[in-house]
Motif scaffolding. Structure first.
Motif, short mmCIF file in Angstrom:
data_model
loop_
_atom_site.label_atom_id
_atom_site.label_comp_id
_atom_site.label_asym_id
_atom_site.label_seq_id
_atom_site.Cartn_x
_atom_site.Cartn_y
_atom_site.Cartn_z
N GLU A 1 -28.00 -14.65 31.62
CA GLU A 1 -27.02 -14.88 32.66
C GLU A 1 -27.61 -14.73 34.05
OE1 GLU A 1 -22.49 -13.35 32.82
OE2 GLU A 1 -23.53 -13.75 30.94
N SER B 1 -20.79 -18.93 24.20
CA SER B 1 -19.76 -19.56 25.01
C SER B 1 -18.38 -19.06 24.62
CB SER B 1 -19.84 -21.08 24.89
OG SER B 1 -19.57 -21.47 23.57
N LEU B 2 -18.26 -18.56 23.41
CA LEU B 2 -16.96 -18.08 22.96
C LEU B 2 -16.70 -16.64 23.38
CD1 LEU B 2 -14.70 -19.04 20.85
CD2 LEU B 2 -15.78 -17.38 19.36
N PRO C 1 -15.64 -13.41 24.71
CA PRO C 1 -14.85 -13.13 25.91
C PRO C 1 -15.47 -12.05 26.79
CG PRO C 1 -13.70 -12.38 23.94
CD PRO C 1 -15.00 -12.95 23.48
N ASN C 2 -16.49 -11.39 26.30
CA ASN C 2 -17.08 -10.30 27.08
C ASN C 2 -18.49 -10.62 27.56
OD1 ASN C 2 -15.59 -8.84 24.45
ND2 ASN C 2 -14.87 -8.31 26.49
N CYS D 1 -14.53 -7.64 19.05
CA CYS D 1 -13.31 -8.40 18.73
C CYS D 1 -13.57 -9.31 17.53
CB CYS D 1 -12.82 -9.19 19.94
SG CYS D 1 -13.78 -10.66 20.33
N GLN D 2 -14.82 -9.55 17.22
CA GLN D 2 -15.25 -10.30 16.04
C GLN D 2 -14.90 -11.78 16.08
OE1 GLN D 2 -14.50 -8.27 12.28
NE2 GLN D 2 -14.25 -6.34 13.39
N ALA D 3 -14.51 -12.24 17.26
CA ALA D 3 -14.17 -13.66 17.35
C ALA D 3 -15.37 -14.54 17.04
CB ALA D 3 -13.64 -13.97 18.75
N GLU E 1 -16.85 -18.25 14.08
CA GLU E 1 -17.22 -19.44 14.85
C GLU E 1 -18.70 -19.78 14.75
OE1 GLU E 1 -15.27 -21.57 15.82
OE2 GLU E 1 -13.42 -20.39 15.68
N CYS F 1 -20.27 -5.60 24.06
CA CYS F 1 -19.49 -6.16 22.94
C CYS F 1 -18.26 -5.31 22.67
CB CYS F 1 -20.36 -6.21 21.69
SG CYS F 1 -19.46 -6.66 20.21
N ALA G 1 -22.91 -21.19 20.44
CA ALA G 1 -21.46 -21.22 20.22
C ALA G 1 -20.86 -19.84 20.46
CB ALA G 1 -21.14 -21.72 18.82
#
Lengths: 167, 980, 231, 365
Positions: free
Chosen positions: B964, B950-951, B953-954, B914-916, B920, B911, B947
C-alpha cells in the motif's frame, strides 16, 4: 427432362446414332458460331431470369449438369441489364406449376406456392421476366395476374427470336 | 540447450502441452503456422459458463515466476517455452527420443529484433483488405498486426496482398523491413518428441447456396458474431447489424451448418456449436439489455457436458431464448429492408415464417483435412482431437494425454534452479540503479534524458544512473551486469522500450547479481511519446521513473517458504480413471498408493463385455497390479486427509480395521459413479423394463437374447435432464444406439422405437446415430411436457407417446422397455468433506474451472477425474486420469515447492478475522488456523491474484510488490505531475 | 438489397445412391423449405415419416402426392440426401389410373391414342401450322419461310408443346425464326408431334416409354441426326 | 403483535423495568445483563454489566443519554463464545450497529437476549447532566415532557429509525399513558421470557400507531431539512474541506463509532507516517499545506469504508472536540451509499455487506 431420362433409361443405343441438344445447347451454338446475330439495343430494360427446376436443379441431379451458366451466357450476349432472382440456381424456387400440377385442379395450392416466386420478383422489380419453360411461363403469368402485377413474361427463345438481325 | 519436444500448433491445446512439459522442467519449442499464438481463442473473448475469458488460468501455477503472469492472449512467455510464429514443421526424422525436426519459418518482412513497434509502416501502407482477425468486418493494411492485443506487437507483412511499393521500407525509422527475404529452415536435433496440435478449421458456409453467406451481409458465422460483439472488434463491442450498423432486434442461430450432413460429407457432430450458440445468445441478450429476441433453430441441443443443461435452461428462462427444433432450409432476403426471412415448422407441425435482423450460422468443423506424412512416425503424437472441435476443457485433457506420451519418452529429471540471494546486499538500504536507454538516439527529439538525469539527482534516495545507447542488445545487458557488479545497487529500473523483451534477460541479470527478480522493474519510455511537447513528454516520463524508483525502494525482500515435496501420490479409486492416473504417475517414477473400497480393481469396467474396451482395461489392470511403484490397497477406506500441496497425509483404514497414515505430495480422487435409479416409467414394475446399462451388460454376456425381443421401446433421459437431476449423463444415448443396433442386427424383424429428448451422439458418435436410423430404428423426439406414458397392465407394457412429426399419438406394447436413467456419483458426499473440495449441485466433484482447470480440484495438490467428476465414457475417463496425473506431476516432479514473488500475506495486526476472504479465494489458499486464531495463506496455492486484498475490509492483506505504501507514494508522484 | 449476379455459387449435391429414406432424421429442412407445407396437410417430412412407418396406402389414397410440384427444393437442402421426389413419383405411380386427378393421366391417354396430349386431329394440326407460318412469312426477313414437316434427312427434329399448337399459336414462330435465321435444316412431324411427356408426372413409366419411343422412331424413320429435346 | 401491558402507575416505569431485569437474573433466566446504570463515578449513566440483582439499584435503561455506544460493549462481550446468556439492553441504533458487527464476525448473538425500547432520543452528556441536577427522576420527566424531549441531539431529532428491529423484547412508550406502557415480544424467545416472568398478554396500545406515525413524520421532515442543508454545504470540495476544516486528527469519531471495528486503523500504520521530505514536497507542490495533513483523506476513507454501515447513532458528532458535525456528514452521504447498494445496515443479519459481495465478477453490483 422426361424425354432425356426416357432415352437414357430405355433407349441408350439412341445416343450411338444420334445427338441430342437442349434449347440452350442450340442457342449457344448458334450464337457462338455466328449463325445468328442479335440486336444488342433491343433489350435494355431490367430483365429477371427464372431458372426452371427441370433445367436446373433436376437436370443437375439426374444428368450431372444443371443449365445455370448457359442461359445467363445467352442473355449476356444481347441483354444489357439482366438480374437474378434470389435465390436462383440450384436453390431457386419453382414457379409453382411444376410436376404437372398445372394439370391438376388444386389451383389454390399452386397460387400459394407461387407467392414465393412473386416475392422474389417483387424484390427485384423487373420490367420483363424471361424463362425457358412452357409450364413456368404459364404459371408465372397466371401468378402475376393474380397479384395484379403487370410484368410481361417471355420465353428465352422468344427474346432471341425478337432480337434476331436478319441480313 | 536441449529441446525436449517440438509442438506444432499454439492454440489452446498446444499451449497446454507446452506448459505441461515446461512445468516438468523440459524445454519446449512451440510453433504456429499463424503469425500469433492462441489459435481460435485469440478471437474469442468470452467462454461460458461464466462468459469471461479466463485463458490466463492456464498459466503455470507452480513455480509461476518462470514467466510473467499476465494475459495469455497477449502471448506466451515462459523460460522453458520458445514460441515461433509463422512456422511449420516440414520434416521429422529419426527414432523417438532422437528426432531431427526441421521447421520452416516464413519470412514476415519485419525483423523483430530491430522493430520498435512504432507503426509507421502501417500508416503509409496503401493496401486495404478485409481483416481476418475481425472475420472481415473491418479492414487492415498489407503490413498489419495479426492480433492487435498480442505482444511482441511487431507487425508482419502479408505478401499475398503486398504491392511492394516500398513505402513502408522508407517509413521505417530503424530499417527493420525487408521485402525480399525468404523462408528459413530451422533444425532441432535431438528432440525427444513432437506433438501435433494443429487443430481444425471451420466449415466455410460460402460453399453452400442455402444460407446466403457472403451474399446477404447480415448472415454471419458464430465466429463472426463473436468478433462483432468483441470490444476489440469492428464496432467496439456494440451489437450492430453489419449491413447498416443498426441495432439488432431479432436474431436467429442456425445450428449444424456443415455438420450432421451426409451431403457435405459431414457425418459428425461438431460438439461445441450448441453451447457456443447458447453462450453467444446470452451475451447478445446481455449486450442489448434483453431488448432482443433470439431463436435457436436446432435438431438436438447437445448439452452433453455436466453443467450444460442448466446453463441452457437458465439462458432460456432468464433471457427468453427460443429453442425451435427444426433445421432451416435457407435464408432469404426481405423486400426493401436488410432483414431476412426464415421459415420453419413449429412443434405443432405448422409452417411458420419470420423476419430476423441477423442470422448466425453455427458452422461446424472443416472436413477433408489431412495429416502430414510424418504423422505416424515414432515419437510423434497427435492430439486425439487434432481435427475435431472440442470444448476447451476436453482439449486440455487431450493435450495432457499427448504431453504424457511425450514425457514418457524420457528426458532430464527436473532440477529446479537453486537461487542464491546476496543477503548482505539485500539487507542494506535501498540503492537503486536506473538504466536509461537512448534507443540509438532515436528518442532525442521526443525526450530530454539529460533533464531527467539532472532532476533525478536531486531526488531523495536518488538512483545511480546508467545511460546506455541501446539497452536491449547484448552489449547493453553486459553493461548493466558490469554496473551491478561494480556498485552496491540492490534495485534496478530499466527505462527502455518494449519492456517485455527484457523479462528473460532480467532474470539472468537478477540471477547473476543474486537479487530477487522482483527487484528489477522495466518501464516503457515510448509510451510517453504521445505527441505532446518534448518537455511535457519528458515530465511525464520523469514522474513514472520517480514513482517506479520510489516504489521499488519500498519493496522488501519476500520471505520464501521452501516446502519439501513428498514424492509420492495417493490415488483414490481404482476404476478406469484411477488406474490410468496411477499408471501414468508410476511410469514417471512416482510411488503411488492406490486405494479402492472394493476388493477388486476395475470400477465399472468389471462389467465390460469382451471387446476393445475390456481388452484395454485388462491391459491397464495388469500393468497397474504388476507395477513395482504402485501399492494397491484393496477394500480400504480413506478416513482423513490433511496438509497442503506437496505435504499431505492421508489416514486410511485397512480391511482389518487398522489405521495407517500415508504421506504424499498430491492426491487424485477418482471415486467413480454408477447408474442412477429412477421411479419414472414404471421402472421396477415389470421384468421387461431394463436400464440401458443392464441391457448392454445382458447383451454382452449373452444373458439376454436379441431374438427374444420383437418390439422394443427405449426412453432416453429417464429421470434425468430435469430437476432435480438436471444434467446429461453423456453416454446413455450412444449406449442405447449401440444396444438398438445390436438387437436389430441380430433380429432384423424387431421393431425398435427410441423416444428421445435430444440425441447426444456428439462428435464421431453421430455416425452411430446415422447407422441406427439406417438400420430401421425409429426415433421419436419428446419434450418434458409431453413425455411418453408407460403403464403395466396384465403383465403387458403399454407405451403411449406423441410423434411431433405426424402430430399423432403412438401406441406401443413392447416386450422390452429400456430406460436411460443416467449416471450418479458414488461417494462424493464423504469424499468431498474429507478433501475439503467442492461438489456441484448434483453431487459431482467440482473442478476449479470447467474450462481451464478441468481436473484440478479447488485445492492445489488435489485432482479430480472420472465419473466422480462428471459423467463420461471409458476412454474419456482414462484420458482424464492421465490429465490428473500430469497435473499432479507438476508438484511431484520437483523436490520442493517455493513461494513465488507475488503472493498474499496477512498482516495479522490489521486482520479482524471476519473471514470474508476465505470463500472468495479462487484457489482455496486461505484458511483459518483455529489453534492460533489467525487467517493463513498457503503460499504455494496462492496465485497472487489479489482477490482477497481487494475484498478485505481492513486492508490487512499485502500483496508482494504491491504494498500500500508504495502504491500511495506512486499516486503522490502522479499527483505531483497532474496538479503541479 | 443486393442484386447479385453471382448468387449461383454452388450446385445441387449429387444424390449418392443407396441413401434410404430411413436415414431421415426428421430435421424438418424439407418442410421448412417447401412453399406449400401446411397446405391441405402437405408436409414432405411427414410423407417420408409415413413411408418409414409403412403407411403407403394412406399416401396413395390421398391427394398429397399431386399437390407437390416435384421441384426438388426440399431435396436440395436435405442433409441426408433423401430422394423425396422419387418417393412422390413412386406414390403417384401406384395410384389407380382412374384416380389420377386433373388432366395428367387423361393427357397421357390422349397422347397414346392420338399422338398428342390434347387429342388434336392431324388435319387441324396441319392447318394451324400452315396458318401460323403464313402469318410469319409476312414479316421482313422470313418471306421465304415454309414450315418443314416430315422432312426426310433433316438435321434436327423439333417437337412441339401442345400448348403452342392449341392456345398459344403465336409462340410457335420463335423457334422457326431462330432456325430460319440460323439456316437450320429442321423438321417437325405431322404425327406424334407432342414434345411433352406427362408420364413423368403421373408416374407412368409404361406410357412414358412409348411416348419417348415415338421420338426414337421419328429419328430413325426420317433419318434425322439431331434432336432438340422438348422440355 | 404481542403486547404485554405494564401496570405500574405507582412505582414508575424506571423501577418497573429495573425490577423486571432484576427478576431475570434472580430467576436465572440470564447470566448477566448489560444496561445503562448510574454510578458514583460519573454524572451520566454508563453501560454496566450486572450479574448480581442486588447491585442493580442504579439501572436506568431509558435514560436519555448514551455516553458511549453500548454496541461496542456488547460486541466485546460476545466476540467469542462464553457459554453464558447475556441480556443486552440496547437502543435501536445500537442494535443495528451490533448486527453489522455480527456480519463481520466480530461478535455473535447466539447467546444474547436483546431488550430495546421506542427511542425518543438522547441528550448530549453535558445537557443531560445539567437537566439531571434540576431534580430527581430525570428519565420519567423526560418521558413526559415535550420540552425536555426537545433537548435531544440533532442526530436523534432527525432520526426516523426510532423503533427497534431485531430485538427480542421492546418496551413500548409511544402511544401509552404514563404508567400504562407495555412490553412487546418480537420473537419467540422474547415471548417465552416475558411469560416466564409472569407477564400476561393484553390489548394493544390504542394510540400507538398514530403516535408512531406522528413522530416519524416530524423526524423525517427535520431529517430532510438537515440532509439538504448538509448536502448543500458539502457540494463542493471546498465546502467539504470547510466542513471538516477544524479536524485535528484526534480520531475520536473513529473510536466512538460503533461500526468502526478495524483492529488497527490504517491511519495508524506507516502508510500515513509520512517522512518530512514528503510533507515538504507536498508543500512545495502547492506552496502551502494545512497541517495536520490527511484530514480529508481520513474522513473520506472512513466514509468509503463504513459509509454503507452507518447506523446514524451520532456518537461521532458527540465526541468531536472541534464541534464538527461528523454525523450530519456521514448520515447524508451514507443515505445515498446505502440507497445505491439497496442496503440497510442492521436490518437483517443475513443481508450481505455490499463490499463483500462478489457477484458476476463485479463487486456490490
Amino acid at each position: 427432362m422426361a424425354t432425356r431420362s426416357g432415352l437414357e433409361k430405355w433407349f441408350p443405343e439412341f445416343f450411338e446414332k444420334h445427338k441430342a441438344f437442349t434449347v440452350f445447347d442450340l442457342l449457344v451454338t448458334y450464337i457462338s458460331s455466328g449463325r445468328i446475330t442479335l440486336d444488342k439495343n433491343l433489350f435494355t430494360m431490367k430483365i429477371a431470369y427464372h431458372d426452371p427446376c427441370n433445367y436446373g436443379r433436376k437436370s443437375e441431379e439426374k444428368f450431372g449438369h444443371g443449365y445455370y451458366e448457359e442461359p445467363r451466357w445467352i442473355l449476356s450476349q444481347f441483354v444489357s441489364n439482366w438480374v437474378d432472382l434470389y435465390p436462383a440456381g440450384a436453390n431457386g424456387y419453382c414457379c409453382g406449376g411444376g410436376g404437372g400440377t398445372m394439370l391438376t385442379p388444386y389451383k389454390e395450392v399452386r397460387s400459394h406456392y407461387s407467392r414465393k416466386k412473386i416475392e422474389q420478383i417483387k424484390r427485384v422489380n423487373p420490367e420483363l421476366i424471361v424463362l425457358p419453360c412452357h409450364s413456368c411461363h404459364g404459371q408465372i403469368k397466371q401468378a402475376l395476374a393474380e397479384n395484379n402485377m403487370d410484368i410481361p413474361v417471355k420465353y428465352l427463345w422468344e427474346i432471341v427470336a425478337e432480337a434476331l438481325i436478319m441480313d | 540447450m536441449n529441446i525436449h519436444t517440438v509442438i506444432a500448433g499454439a492454440g489452446i491445446s498446444g499451449i497446454r502441452a507446452a506448459f505441461d512439459l515446461a512445468e516438468l522442467g523440459h524445454r519446449v519449442v512451440l510453433l504456429d503456422k499463424a503469425p500469433s499464438s492462441g489459435g481460435i481463442l485469440s478471437q474469442l473473448d468470452h467462454q461460458f459458463p461464466d462468459n469471461h475469458c479466463g485463458m490466463c488460468t492456464l498459466l503455470p501455477m507452480i513455480d509461476r515466476d518462470k514467466g510473467p503472469q499476465f494475459c495469455l492472449r497477449k502471448g506466451i512467455f515462459h523460460d522453458h517455452v520458445t514460441f515461433i510464429p509463422s512456422a511449420e514443421i516440414v520434416s521429422v526424422k529419426g527414432p523417438a527420443g532422437q528426432l531431427s525436426v526441421v521447421v520452416e519459418k516464413q519470412h514476415t518482412g519485419i525483423d523483430p529484433l530491430k522493430c520498435m513497434a512504432c507503426g509507421s509502416c502501417e500508416s503509409v501502407c496503401p493496401v486495404s483488405v478485409p481483416d481476418g482477425f475481425n472475420e472481415g468486418y473491418s479492414t487492415r493494411k498489407a503490413v498489419f498486426l495479426p492480433v492487435p492485443h498480442q505482444i511482441p506487437n511487431h507487425r508482419i507483412i502479408d505478401f499475398s496482398v503486398c504491392t511492394r511499393c516500398g513505402e513502408c521500407v522508407k517509413a521505417c525509422p530503424v530499417s527493420a523491413i525487408n521485402l525480399d527475404g525468404e523462408a528459413r529452415k530451422l533444425e532441432f536435433n535431438p528432440v525427444n518428441a513432437v506433438i501435433l496440435a494443429t487443430g481444425s478449421g471451420q466449415y466455410d458456409p460460402a460453399q453452400s447456396d442455402l444460407y446466403g453467406f457472403g451474399v446477404l451481409p447480415n448472415v454471419v458465422t458464430s465466429k463472426g458474431l463473436e468478433r462483432i460483439m468483441s470490444s476489440s472488434g469492428p464496432s467496439k463491442g456494440q451489437l450492430f447489424r453489419p449491413s447498416d450498423n443498426k441495432p439488432i432486434k431479432r436474431m436467429a442461430f442456425l445450428q449444424c451448418v456443415g455438420s450432421r450432413n451426409l451431403m457435405e460429407n459431414a457425418d459428425h457432430c461438431s460438439s461445441v456449436c450448441c453451447m457456443f450458440a447458447v453462450k453467444e445468445a446470452v451475451m447478445a441478450c446481455e449486450k442489448s439489455h434483453d431488448d432482443l429476441t433470439v431463436s435457436i433453430f436446432y435438431m438436438d441441443m447437445r448439452t452433453f457436458g455436466r453443467d450444460f443443461q442448466r446453463y441452457k435452461d437458465q439462458a432460456e428462462t432468464s433471457h427468453g431464448l427460443r429453442f425451435i427444433r427444426c433445421r432451416v432450409h435457407s435464408v432469404e432476403p426481405c423486400e426493401n429492408t436488410d432483414g431476412m426471412k426464415i421459415s420453419y415448422v413449429n412443434d405443432k407441425g405448422m409452417y411458420m415464417e419470420e423476419t430476423v435482423d441477423l442470422v448466425v450460422l453455427s458452422t461446424g468443423k472443416k472436413t477433408g483435412l489431412t495429416h502430414p506424412d510424418f504423422y505416424q512416425n515414432e515419437g510423434v503424437f497427435a492430439l486425439s482431437d487434432t481435427f475435431d472441435f472440442k470444448d476447451i476443457g476436453e482439449s486440455l485433457v487431450a493435450a495432457d494425454v499427448a504431453a504424457g506420451k511425450a514425457m514418457a519418452l524420457g528426458g532430464p529429471p527436473h532440477t529446479p534452479e537453486q537461487r542464491i540471494f546476496d543477503t548482505q546486499r539485500l539487507s542494506k538500504k535501498a540503492m537503486p540503479l536506473l538504466v536509461l536507454c537512448q534507443c540509438g538516439n532515436n528518442l532525442s527529439n521526443d525526450l530530454d534524458l539529460d533533464l531527467i538525469e539532472s532532476h533525478l539527482s536531486a531526488m531523495p534516495g536518488a538512483p545511480q544512473i546508467l545511460k546506455l545507447e541501446q539497452a536491449c542488445g547484448a552489449a547493453g545487458f553486459e553493461s548493466i551486469g558490469t554496473a551491478l557488479t561494480s556498485s552496491q545497487a540492490n534495485r534496478v529500473v530499466i527505462a527502455a522500450c518494449n519492456p517485455f523483451l527484457f523479462d528473460h534477460k532480467i532474470k539472468a541479470l537478477a540471477r547473476d547479481a543474486q537479487l530477487p527478480d522482483g527487484f528489477f522493474k522495466t518501464l516503457d519510455m515510448r509510451s510517453h511519446v504521445t505527441g505532446k511537447t518534448k518537455n511535457e513528454q519528458t515530465q511525464s516520463l520523469l514522474s513514472q521513473i520517480k514513482s517506479t524508483v520510489n516504489s521499488l525502494n519500498l519493496t522488501l525482500p519476500v520471505y520464501r517458504e521452501k516446502r519439501t515435496v513428498t514424492p509420492s501420490a495417493l490415488v483414490v479409486g481404482g476404476g478406469p480413471a484411477g488406474l490410468s492416473a496411477a499408471f501414468c504417475l508410476a511410469s514417471a517414477g512416482i510411488d503411488v498408493d492406490l486405494l479402492d473400497k472394493e476388493s477388486q480393481l476395475g470400477g465399472n469396467g468389471i462389467h465390460f463385455s469382451p471387446g476393445p474396451e475390456k481388452n484395454s482395461l485388462d491391459k491397464l489392470l495388469s500393468s497397474v497390479t504388476n507395477h513395482p511403484k504402485i501399492r494397491v490397497h484393496p477394500a480400504t477406506c480413506l478416513t482423513r486427509h490433511q496438509g497442503l500441496a506437496g505435504v499431505f497425509t492421508a489416514t486410511i483404514t485397512t480391511p482389518n480395521a487398522v489405521e495407517q497414515k500415508i504421506p504424499h505430495g498430491a492426491a487424485i480422487v477418482a471415486t467413480g459413479g454408477g447408474q442412477a435409479q429412477t421411479l419414472d416409467y414404471c421402472a421396477s414394475q415389470h421384468n421387461g423394463i431394463l436400464s440401458v446399462f443392464d441391457l448392454a451388460k445382458g447383451l454382452g454376456d449373452k444373458t439376454l437374447n436379441p431374438l427374444d425381443f420383437s418390439k422394443v421401446v427405449m426412453i432416453q433421459c429417464a429421470g434425468t435432464r430435469e430437476e432435480p437431476r438436471n444434467y446429461c449423463s453423456r453416454i446413455c444415448c450412444t449406449k442405447a444406439l449401440l444396444n438398438a443396433i445390436a438387437i436389430k442386427e441380430a433380429n432384423p424383424s424387431a421393431s425398435i422405437h427410441i423416444f428421445y429428448r435430444d440425441m447426444m451422439s456428439y462428435g464421431e458418435s453421430e455416425k452411430i446415430y446415422t447407422r441406427a436410423r439406417q438400420a430401421g430404428i425409429l426415433f421419436i423426439p419428446f419434450d418434458l411436457h409431453k413425455k411418453p406414458q408407460v403403464a403395466v397392465n396384465n403383465q403387458t407394457i403399454h407405451v403411449t407417446g406423441f410423434d411431433p412429426v405426424l402430430q399423432e399419438d403412438v401406441q406401443l406394447a413392447p416386450d422390452l422397455l429400456v430406460l436411460s436413467t443416467g449416471i450418479v456419483p458414488t461417494d462424493n458426499q464423504i469424499i468431498s468433506k474429507i478433501f475439503h473440495i467442492n461438489t456441484t449441485q448434483d453431487g459431482f466433484l467440482k473442478e476449479a474451472n470447467s474450462k481451464w482447470r478441468p481436473v484440478d480440484s479447488g485445492r492445489e495438490g488435489i485432482f479430480v477425474c472420472g465419473l466422480a467428476r462428471a459423467p463420461l465414457g471409458f476412454q474419456e475417463a482414462m484420458d482424464e486420469g492421465i490429465s490428473a496425473a500430469m497435473r499432479a506431476l507438476r508438484i511431484l516432479g520437483r523436490p520442493f515447492l517455493e513461494t513465488p514473488q507475488v503472493t498474499a500475506r496477512v498482516r495479522h495486526s490489521l486482520c479482524s478475522r471476519c473471514q470474508a476472504c476465505i470463500p472468495e479465494c479462487p484457489y482455496q489458499a486461505r484458511y483459518l488456523d483455529e489453534e492460533n486464531g489467525k487467517i493463513m495463506v498457503d503460499s504455494v496455492s496462492c496465485q497472487g491474484c489479489g482477490a482477497c486484498a481487494s475484498l478485505c475490509p481492513n486492508s490487512s492483506i499485502m500483496m508482494g510488490q504491491f504494498e500500500e505504501k508504495g502504491i500511495m507514494d506512486s499516486i503522490e508522484f502522479f499527483l505531483n505531475e497532474a496538479c503541479p | 438489397m443486393n442484386e447479385p449476379t453471382d448468387t449461383i455459387k454452388s450446385h445441387a449435391p449429387l444424390r449418392p445412391s443407396g441413401i434410404k429414406p430411413e436415414t431421415c432424421m426428421a430435421c424438418g429442412t424439407c418442410s421448412a423449405g417447401c412453399p406449400i407445407t401446411g397446405m391441405e396437410g402437405f408436409d414432405p417430412r411427414k410423407i417420408v415419416r409415413m413411408v418409414l412407418e409403412n403407411r403407403d396406402q394412406e399416401l396413395i389414397d390421398s391427394k398429397l402426392p399431386w399437390l407437390c410440384t416435384m421441384c426438388g427444393k426440399c431435396e436440395h437442402a436435405c442433409p441426408m440426401g433423401i430422394n423425396i421426389i422419387n418417393i412422390i413419383r413412386d406414390i403417384r405411380g401406384q395410384v389407380d389410373r382412374d384416380k389420377v386427378p386433373g388432366q395428367i393421366h387423361k393427357g397421357v391417354e390422349l397422347c397414346l391414342e392420338t399422338g398428342n396430349n390434347i387429342g388434336l386431329p392431324g388435319e387441324d394440326f396441319t392447318f394451324i401450322i400452315g396458318d401460323v407460318a403464313e402469318e410469319m412469312a409476312e414479316e421482313e426477313g422470313f418471306e421465304d419461310f415454309v414450315p418443314p414437316i416430315d422432312k426426310k434427312g433433316a438435321s434436327l427434329l423439333h417437337t412441339l408443346h401442345n400448348k403452342l399448337v392449341n392456345t398459344q399459336n403465336e409462340d410457335l414462330v420463335h423457334w422457326w425464326k431462330i432456325f430460319h435465321a440460323a439456316k437450320e435444316d429442321f423438321t417437325m412431324t405431322s404425327e406424334n408431334w407432342e414434345g411433352v411427356n406427362w408420364g413423368l408426372f403421373s408416374g407412368d413409366d409404361e406410357a412414358m416409354k412409348i411416348i419417348v419411343g415415338r421420338i426414337v422412331d421419328h429419328m430413325d424413320t426420317l433419318r434425322i441426326e439431331h434432336l432438340m429435346y422438348p422440355e | 403483535m404481542m403486547m404485554y401491558p405494564l401496570n405500574s402507575p405507582d412505582q414508575g416505569i424506571v423501577q418497573t423495568v429495573r425490577s423486571m431485569l432484576q427478576e431475570l437474573l434472580g430467576k436465572k433466566l440470564a447470566d448477566a445483563v448489560l444496561v445503562l446504570a448510574s454510578n458514583p463515578w460519573s454524572d451520566v449513566p454508563m453501560p454496566t454489566l450486572f450479574t448480581d440483582p442486588d447491585r442493580m439499584e442504579g439501572v436506568d435503561p431509558l435514560a436519555p443519554v448514551a455516553p458511549v455506544s453500548s454496541a461496542r460493549q456488547a460486541s466485546a462481550l460476545t466476540r467469542s463464545p462464553s457459554g453464558k446468556t447475556v441480556v443486552l439492553v440496547l437502543r435501536p441504533c445500537e442494535i443495528r450497529a451490533l448486527i453489522e458487527l455480527v456480519k463481520l464476525n466480530q461478535c455473535s448473538l447466539e447467546n444474547a437476549i436483546i431488550i430495546s425500547m421506542d427511542c425518543l432520543g438522547r441528550m448530549e452528556n453535558k445537557i443531560f447532566s445539567d437537566e439531571a441536577k434540576t431534580g430527581p427522576g430525570i428519565t420519567e420527566r423526560f418521558l413526559s415532557s415535550p420540552e425536555l424531549q426537545g433537548k435531544i441531539t440533532t442526530t436523534c431529532s432527525t432520526c426516523n429509525d426510532f423503533l427497534p428491529e431485531n430485538a427480542d423484547i421492546t418496551l413500548c412508550t409511544l402511544g401509552a399513558e404514563p404508567g400504562h406502557m407495555g412490553f412487546e415480544a418480537l420473537t419467540d424467545k422474547g415471548k417465552a421470557l416475558l411469560e416466564s416472568l409472569g407477564f400476561k398478554k393484553g390489548d394493544d396500545l390504542p394510540k400507538r400507531k398514530q403516535d408512531i406515525a406522528a413522530l416519524a413524520d416530524k423526524r423525517s421532515l427535520s431529517k430532510k431539512e438537515l440532509f439538504d442543508a448538509t448536502a448543500l454545504q458539502m457540494s463542493t470540495i471546498d465546502g467539504f474541506q470547510t466542513f471538516i476544516g477544524r479536524c485535528l486528527n484526534c480520531y475520536n469519531c473513529r473510536t466512538a463509532c460503533p461500526v468502526c471495528y478495524c483492529k488497527e486503523c490504517v491511519f495508524l500504520t506507516d502508510v500515513f507516517a509520512h517522512p518530512p521530505e514528503l510533507l515538504l514536497e507536498r508543500a512545495t507542490r502547492r506552496g502551502a499545506v494545512k497541517m495536520p495533513t490527511d484530514t480529508s483523506m481520513f474522513h473520506l476513507t472512513r466514509l468509503s469504508h463504513i459509509g454503507h454501515a452507518c447506523v446514524g447513532c451520532g456518537q461521532c458528532s458527540s465526541v468531536c472536540p472541534s464541534d464538527i458535525q461528523v454525523a450530519d456528514m456521514f448520515r447524508t452521504v451514507s443515505e445515498k451509499t446505502q440507497a445505491f447498494f439497496n442496503y440497510t445496515p442492521g436490518r437483517d443479519v443475513t443481508e450481505p455487506i455490499p463490499q463483500l459481495v462478489v457477484r458476476n465478477g463485479k463487486r456490490g453490483d
